[in-house]
Design an enzyme around this catalytic site. Sequence first.
Site: not given
Ligand code: ATR
Length: 292
Positions: A69, A73, A136-137, A157, A159, A231
């Site tokens: 985890t 990963k 990542g997810a 997304n 970004t 969850y």
């Molecule tokens: P994980 O590996 O759990 O998916 P991550 O790689 O940090 O976590 O990805 C988080 C995702 O949630 C990204 O798509 C992020 O958007 P950005 O690519 O713009 O960073 C999105 N995310 C996180 N916080 C957010 C927020 N407050 N509003 C909109 N999108 C958010």
Amino acid sequence: MSHVIDGHTKLCGVIGDPIAHTLSPAIHNYLADAMGVNMTYMPLHVKAEQLQEAIKGAYGLHIQGMNVTVPHKQAVMDSLAHIDEGALAIGAVNTLVRKEDGYHGYNTDWIGLGRALRDQSISLEGKEVIILGAGGAAQAVAYLCGYEKATKVTILNRTLANATTLAKKMDALFADTAFCGLETKAWTTLDGEGYVCIQTTSWGMVPNDGKAVIEDMDFYKKLSAGVDIVYKPRVTKFMELTKAAGAKTCNGILMLLYQAVEAFELMNDVKVTKEAVAGIKMQLEEKFSNEA
Ligand code: ATR
């Protein structure tokens, strides 16, 4: 836990930093008991700078399998003898299995989500899918969509560049699915209906509960189903809005459960029975309902 540790007991575990919050030991030890497998499963706290040493040591100790985890990963991929196709495409490994030549790496997150969706009678084949988030997810979710032959996948997304990069990568892998990346606010340009939407961002997860990346009801009216991989809380804002629009909804508990079941099967070379799955499902649901 009722199993007795003896000279034949195999050891498995989960590596991460931090690791104290992990639910994996509870799930795997339950499954070991339910399936009569002589295995015990421990949380293993591994710091990033000691990852390679830890993997070598684990191999020497004959640790049969490990889940991986945050934050290991991706980095763990450098320490493996073999990485399976899905994990390579997603760029992340969450399961290691000890083999003759070293550890083999797998990603059971996408398979777990696939099994969870089947459980909920939500099909992706021939469907238009929306993925919220491109982290990542979202990689694992996008891979599942391609594998299950969704017709079109729109990645929304915050970004834009992260959405288009993921869409391009998946487009190159799957001929039957068209991937496209858009900025979240461009959801208004989606002119279809009956989308299956999978929410992968942490916006909505504790401590940001009560929030959703899209809060406009008109978006939710376009959905036939809305799946949140979060969850905690059990019912996210995204799920509330999906439900209010009359679409089917579920949270990430089943994905969590099935990624573990799949990992257990790989590590222990057994097929988990329906009864064992039902048992652990009940335990998890109870645990989360007590917390809510
Ligand atoms: P994980 O590996 O759990 O998916 P991550 O790689 O940090 O976590 O990805 C988080 C995702 O949630 C990204 O798509 C992020 O958007 P950005 O690519 O713009 O960073 C999105 N995310 C996180 N916080 C957010 C927020 N407050 N509003 C909109 N999108 C958010």
